[in-house]
Design an enzyme around this catalytic site. Structure first.
Site, short mmCIF file in Angstrom:
data_model
loop_
_atom_site.label_atom_id
_atom_site.label_comp_id
_atom_site.label_asym_id
_atom_site.label_seq_id
_atom_site.Cartn_x
_atom_site.Cartn_y
_atom_site.Cartn_z
N GLY A 96 115.67 14.77 93.19
CA GLY A 96 114.44 15.42 92.80
C GLY A 96 113.58 14.50 91.94
N CYS A 97 112.33 14.90 91.73
CA CYS A 97 111.39 14.05 91.00
C CYS A 97 111.71 14.01 89.50
CB CYS A 97 109.97 14.52 91.24
SG CYS A 97 109.69 16.28 90.98
N TYR A 98 111.90 15.18 88.89
CA TYR A 98 112.27 15.19 87.48
C TYR A 98 113.58 14.43 87.26
CZ TYR A 98 108.91 18.81 85.91
OH TYR A 98 107.79 19.51 85.56
N THR A 99 114.52 14.62 88.17
CA THR A 99 115.83 13.99 87.99
C THR A 99 115.75 12.47 88.10
OG1 THR A 99 116.32 14.30 90.34
CG2 THR A 99 117.08 15.99 88.85
N ALA A 129 113.26 10.44 87.33
CA ALA A 129 112.71 9.86 86.10
C ALA A 129 113.70 10.00 84.95
CB ALA A 129 111.39 10.54 85.76
#
Length: 346
Positions: free
Chosen positions: A149-152, A154
């Site tokens: 995922g995107c949050y993960t 980063a």
């Protein structure tokens, strides 16, 4: 490579098409949509005009799609990719699958079912977690990759050196992350309307966001023990980008130089990780439209904390770009192929 995209009308599917249009070894074969089959992709996304002349197909043709493709990207909501993966691999045992949703991200299927509230129906799949910089050798041999995922992406990239080198108290990790509105997807919802997000910032899913267990699982594997984090996501009034600010208490005796060494040793040779160093301030605009992750870190001597900051484009390094990076690795290609572009600025 013959490439097909299942679920091509979301923002991630559109970003895959944009990047693949300039990939020298990629031929997009089929693109599908269950909501708009028979529609020309240029009607859905006019910015792709002249790059594609394709009509959206239906998943009723999945066997044919799988047999004729080398790799399938799946851009469907969670709970739907597992059956696509199962049927595609049955039709073509040599097919490679890259899922941009959550269905193949978890080794522990009980955790997936607990957080996503659907049964996991492809437990026998030997899927690899596709954070390329951490799992490159496994991705190279994988048949199925669960794209992070995107949050993960980063947050894990920001914290991984600190965890792997055992520089921080694992009980003290706090992640404060902010995302552009495209992270909410293209479907209409009140929370992402212009008048709701413009000139406003808000937290959401506090203490319950589904990326939390994903971050915990990967960092726990690096640490060699289970850990629990506090993760709070925020919605920012911009189209794309993630800024993840991560806090942790340094262990006693850990010097700023040791922190510097941890980041340099883990990422010094990674092309898509740009180290801004101690005192650096990553900004989402500097990664816009690219597969780069910019990292900076700060030492707060007064509190004994390290603050690690990561900036990415949520649709590229946080989704489509990382998926193509994984595809390049899976097919033994130069990792930068199709991804080596400068950020859009200003």
């Amino acid at each position: 490579m013959k490439i097909s995209i299942v679920g091509a009308t979301g923002y991630t599917g559109a970003e895959l098409l944009r990047i693949l249009a300039s990939h020298p070894a990629a031929e997009v074969l089929y693109i599908t949509s269950e909501s708009q089959p028979g529609t020309d992709i240029n009607e859905v996304y006019p910015h792709l005009t002249r790059f594609y002349n394709k009509t959206l197909a239906s998943l009723a043709d999945l066997d044919k799609i799988a047999i004729e493709s080398d790799v399938i990207f799946i851009g469907l909501p969670h709970g739907h990719a597992m059956e696509v993966g199962r049927k595609a691999t049955a039709a073509n045992p040599n097919i490679r699958i890259i899922d941009l949703g959550a269905d193949y991200r978890f080794k522990n299927h009980d955790v997936y079912e607990q957080w996503y509230k659907v049964p996991h129906t492809h437990k026998e799949a030997q899927a690899v977690y596709g954070l390329t910089e951490l799992n490159r050798s496994q991705v190279r041999e994988a048949a199925i990759v669960g794209n992070p995922g995107c949050y993960t992406t980063a947050s894990i990239l920001a914290l991984a050196p600190l965890v792997q080198h055992k520089l921080i108290d694992l009980t003290s990790i706090i992640v404060d992350a902010k995302s552009g509105v495209s992270g909410a997807g293209r479907s209409l919802s009140l929370g992402s309307h212009f008048t709701e997000v413009f000139e406003s910032v808000k937290a959401y899913n506090v203490a319950g966001h589904r990326h939390t267990p994903e971050i915990e699982a990967v960092l726990g594997e690096l640490a060699g023990e289970e850990l629990v984090i506090s993760f709070t996501p925020h919605l920012i009034p911009m189209p794309r980008g993630i800024l993840s600010t991560c806090y942790a208490r340094l262990k006693e005796g850990v010097s700023p130089e040791k922190v510097d060494e941890a980041y340099d040793s883990m990422y010094g040779s990674e092309y898509f990780i740009r180290l801004l160093g101690r005192g650096g301030y990553p900004a989402t605009k500097n990664t816009r439209g690219t597969n780069f992750c910019d990292l900076g870190w700060h030492i707060d001597k007064r509190t004994g904390r390290v603050i690690a900051i990561a900036a990415i484009d949520n649709l590229v390094k946080g989704a489509a770009g990382q998926a193509i990076q994984n595809m390049n690795v899976m097919f033994k290609m130069e990792e930068r192929t199709g991804l080596d572009n400068a950020p859009l600025y200003p």
